[in-house]
Design an enzyme around this catalytic site. Structure first.
Site, PDB file in Angstrom:
ATOM      1  N   ASN A   1       0.860  -1.178   0.000  1.00 14.72           N
ATOM      2  CA  ASN A   1       0.000   0.000   0.000  1.00 14.72           C
ATOM      3  C   ASN A   1       0.899   1.231   0.000  1.00 14.72           C
ATOM      4  O   ASN A   1       2.123   1.127   0.040  1.00 14.72           O
ATOM      5  CB  ASN A   1      -0.980  -0.019   1.177  1.00 14.72           C
ATOM      6  CG  ASN A   1      -0.286  -0.034   2.528  1.00 14.72           C
ATOM      7  OD1 ASN A   1       0.771   0.571   2.724  1.00 14.72           O
ATOM      8  ND2 ASN A   1      -0.872  -0.740   3.488  1.00 14.72           N
ATOM      9  N   MET A   2       0.293   2.405  -0.041  1.00 12.20           N
ATOM     10  CA  MET A   2       1.093   3.621  -0.197  1.00 12.20           C
ATOM     11  C   MET A   2       2.021   3.840   1.000  1.00 12.20           C
ATOM     12  O   MET A   2       3.177   4.256   0.839  1.00 12.20           O
ATOM     13  CB  MET A   2       0.171   4.828  -0.386  1.00 12.20           C
ATOM     14  CG  MET A   2       0.858   6.032  -0.974  1.00 12.20           C
ATOM     15  SD  MET A   2       1.485   5.694  -2.639  1.00 12.20           S
ATOM     16  CE  MET A   2       2.233   7.263  -3.035  1.00 12.20           C
ATOM     17  N   SER A   3       1.545   3.549   2.200  1.00 13.14           N
ATOM     18  CA  SER A   3       2.384   3.728   3.387  1.00 13.14           C
ATOM     19  C   SER A   3       3.572   2.784   3.356  1.00 13.14           C
ATOM     20  O   SER A   3       4.704   3.179   3.674  1.00 13.14           O
ATOM     21  CB  SER A   3       1.553   3.492   4.655  1.00 13.14           C
ATOM     22  OG  SER A   3       0.533   4.458   4.772  1.00 13.14           O
ATOM     23  N   GLU A   4       3.330   1.531   2.975  1.00  8.56           N
ATOM     24  CA  GLU A   4       4.414   0.552   2.890  1.00  8.56           C
ATOM     25  C   GLU A   4       5.417   0.934   1.807  1.00  8.56           C
ATOM     26  O   GLU A   4       6.627   0.771   1.981  1.00  8.56           O
ATOM     27  CB  GLU A   4       3.825  -0.833   2.626  1.00  8.56           C
ATOM     28  CG  GLU A   4       3.016  -1.383   3.797  1.00  8.56           C
ATOM     29  CD  GLU A   4       2.138  -2.557   3.417  1.00  8.56           C
ATOM     30  OE1 GLU A   4       1.698  -3.275   4.336  1.00  8.56           O
ATOM     31  OE2 GLU A   4       1.869  -2.745   2.208  1.00  8.56           O
TER      32      GLU A   4
ATOM     33  N   ASP B   1      -5.601  -8.242   1.841  1.00  2.82           N
ATOM     34  CA  ASP B   1      -5.745  -9.683   1.604  1.00  2.82           C
ATOM     35  C   ASP B   1      -6.606  -9.945   0.380  1.00  2.82           C
ATOM     36  O   ASP B   1      -6.321 -10.835  -0.423  1.00  2.82           O
ATOM     37  CB  ASP B   1      -6.395 -10.358   2.816  1.00  2.82           C
ATOM     38  CG  ASP B   1      -5.556 -10.258   4.075  1.00  2.82           C
ATOM     39  OD1 ASP B   1      -4.341 -10.039   3.961  1.00  2.82           O
ATOM     40  OD2 ASP B   1      -6.122 -10.400   5.171  1.00  2.82           O
TER      41      ASP B   1
END
EC number: 2.7.1.167
Length: 476
Positions: A195-198, A264
Site C-alpha cells: 500500500n502507499m504507506s508501505e 488480503d
C-alpha cells in the site's frame, strides 16, 4: 468495469504466511463506565474469522479457486478455532505447530458498526520456525501455479529468497503482500503489492505521480521484481512493470465501512485471476473491484464470484467514464487497451435521442467491451442539418447519451466528420448505422490501416430525428 472473469475453478494457489484469528466482540453501548471515561459495551455477539494469510486463502476459496494454506500456529484452542474456520470453506491447512508460542489473535470490540478497541495476543515466531515452514512448503510447489507470500511481520516469512528462487525456477509465479522497510527480502518475486504507506516506508515520500513511477521502477530494477502494484486507497491502484506503460486503475468503492482485510482481498483476487490464466492488467482490474466490495463490509471478509460479477457490472459510470475531453479519452483508451478491452466507436448528432438510437447503441456495445460515442457539436450540426438544428445543445445531448448503460464515453468534435478524432483514437472497431459502404465511412481507412475493423449496422425503420420533429410540428 466490464472485465470478463477467468475460470477461477482452474486456479491452483499456495498461500504461505502469517495466519491469525480475527475475533469480534459486538454489542450496544448505553453508558460510560464509572471506573474510567470509557464506554461500556454489553457483548451480545462473538464471532471468529480466519485472518492474515488464512483470510487470503479463504478469499481464493470463495472465488472458486483451489488453495493450499501453510502457516505457523500454537498448540492451543485458538489454533483449533482457526482450523475449523478454514475447513468450513474446504481449505485443509498445512500447519506447523510451535509448542511454546500462541496462535496470533486480534480481538476487536465493536459497537454500532464502529471499532472501539483492538487487543493483540501474539509473540513473534523464531527465524528457525520460518525456515522450517518454508522448507515444508517447498514440497507443495509442484502442484500449484501461483504462490502468495502473505507477510504481516509476525515471523512466518523471515528470509524467503531461496523459496522464491525455487518457485520461479519451477515456473510458479510468486506474489508478495510485503511488510517492513526491506523489500530485498522478496528479491526476484513476480509481483509485490505494497500500500502507499508501505511503499513510502521503503522509497521515501512520494511527491508526484512521476516520482511514484520513478521510485517504483527503481525498486523493480534493484530487486528484480516483474511488477509492482501500489494500492492507493481513494486513488485506486497503480501498476508498474519493466516493459510496459504504467496502468492507473481508479477506485470503485462507494462506501467504506472497514478496511480490515482489504489488502488480503487484493492479493487473493490477483493470485486467483493469474492462476486461472488472466493477464496481469485484467487481474489488477478484478482485484481492484474485489477490494471495493470488501471495504463495504464490516470486519475481515471475503468476496464471492457472484458479488464480483455484480460489482463489475455496477462499476459502469465510475470515475474516468461519461462525458470526457478528447485528451481524457485518449488516456482512458490507452488504459482500456492495456486491460485487454475491445473498444468500439461510433458517432452522430443524436439531436433527439429515440428508440432507434438506443437499439443501435446496444448493438454496437455488444460487439466489444467499451463504447465511445463521438458527438457533433452545435456548429457542425447546424452546418449539416440546417437552420433550427440542433434542437438540443451539445452538453444536453452528451449528458443523455452518457446516461445510457451501453455507453462508456461521450466526446464532442467540431468538424463536419469525425475523421480526425477517429484517426487519433483508433478504436478496435468502428461502427456506423445506415446503408453506408465501408469505404465511405469517415475514419474507416485509418482504423483498418491500424489493424482494426469497420462494420455497418442497420437502423430501425421509420424512426428518425427528422421524422420526430416533423411530427411535432404537424401537431402544433
Amino acid at each position: 468495469m466490464k472485465v470478463s472473469l477467468p475460470a477461477f475453478e482452474k486456479a491452483k494457489v499456495l498461500v504461505v504466511g502469517d495466519v491469525m484469528l480475527d475475533r469480534y466482540w459486538v454489542g450496544p453501548t448505553g453508558r460510560i463506565s464509572p471506573e474510567a471515561p470509557v464506554p461500556v459495551v454489553k457483548i451480545n455477539q462473538v464471532e471468529d474469522r480466519p485472518g492474515g494469510a488464512a483470510n487470503v486463502a479463504l478469499n481464493i476459496a470463495t472465488l472458486g479457486g483451489q488453495v493450499q494454506l501453510a502457516g505457523l500456529v500454537g498448540e492451543d484452542d485458538t489454533a483449533k478455532a482457526l482450523t475449523l474456520g478454514v475447513q468450513a470453506l474446504g481449505v485443509e491447512p498445512q500447519w506447523l505447530k510451535i509448542a511454546d508460542k500462541p496462535t496470533i489473535t486480534k480481538l476487536r470490540v465493536l459497537s454500532r458498526n464502529q471499532q472501539l478497541i483492538r487487543l493483540d495476543f501474539e509473540e513473534s515466531f523464531d527465524k528457525q520456525d520460518s525456515a522450517r515452514l518454508l522448507k515444508q512448503s517447498e514440497a507443495l510447489l509442484d502442484s500449484v501455479d501461483v504462490v502468495v507470500l502473505s507477510d504481516y511481520a509476525k515471523g512466518a516469512i523471515d528470509k524467503p529468497q531461496d523459496f522464491i528462487a525455487l518457485a520461479r525456477a519451477k515456473g510458479v509465479k510468486v506474489l508478495v503482500d510485503p511488510k517492513g522497510s526491506d523489500f530485498s527480502r522478496y528479491h526476484g518475486a513476480s509481483l509485490i503489492t505494497p500500500n502507499m504507506s508501505e511503499f513510502e516506508a521503503v522509497v521515501g515520500a512520494v511527491t508526484s505521480e512521476a516520482d511514484l513511477l520513478e521510485k517504483a521502477r527503481g525498486l523493480l530494477n534493484k530487486h528484480q521484481f516483474d511488477a509492482i502494484l501500489v494500492t492507493r486507497s481513494e486513488k485506486g491502484m497503480t501498476l508498474v512493470t519493466a516493459n510496459a506503460p504504467e496502468l492507473h486503475i481508479p477506485t470503485v468503492a462507494r462506501e467504506v465501512y472497514d478496511v480490515t482485510g482489504a489488502g488480503d482481498t487484493v492479493i487473493s483476487a490477483l493470485a486467483t485471476s493469474l492462476a486461472a490464466g488472466a493477464e496481469l492488467p485484467q487481474a489488477c482490474a478484478i482485484a481492484n473491484t474485489a477490494a471495493g466490495v470488501v471495504v463495504g463490509k464490516l470486519g475481515t471478509s471475503t468476496v464471492s464470484r457472484i458479488e464480483l460479477i455484480e460489482a463489475l457490472a455496477l462499476h459502469h459510470g465510475e470515475s474516468g467514464f461519461g462525458v470526457v475531453s478528447e485528451d481524457q479519452l485518449a488516456y482512458a483508451l490507452e488504459q482500456a487497451k492495456l486491460r485487454g478491452e475491445r473498444v468500439v466507436m461510433t458517432n452522430g448528432c443524436f439531436d433527439i435521442l429515440h428508440a432507434g438510437h438506443v437499439s443501435y447503441l446496444k448493438q454496437a456495445k455488444a460487439l466489444g467491451d467499451r463504447l465511445i460515442v463521438a458527438v457533433n457539436d452545435d456548429a457542425s450540426v447546424k452546418r449539416l442539418k440546417g437552420e433550427g438544428r440542433p434542437v438540443n445543445q451539445v452538453d444536453r445531448r452528451m449528458a443523455v447519451l452518457a446516461g445510457l448503460a451501453a455507453v462508456d464515453w461521450v466526446v464532442p468534435f467540431s468538424e463536419d466528420t469525425p475523421q480526425r478524432i477517429i484517426a487519433r483514437l483508433l478504436p478496435d472497431l468502428l461502427v456506423k448505422g445506415g446503408d453506408y459502404k465501408i469505404e465511405d465511412i469517415a475514419g474507416g481507412a485509418e482504423v483498418i490501416a491500424a489493424g482494426g475493423q469497420v462494420q455497418v449496422l442497420g437502423f430501425e425503420d421509420g424512426i428518425s430525428t427528422t421524422a420526430i420533429i416533423q411530427n411535432i410540428m404537424a401537431k402544433q
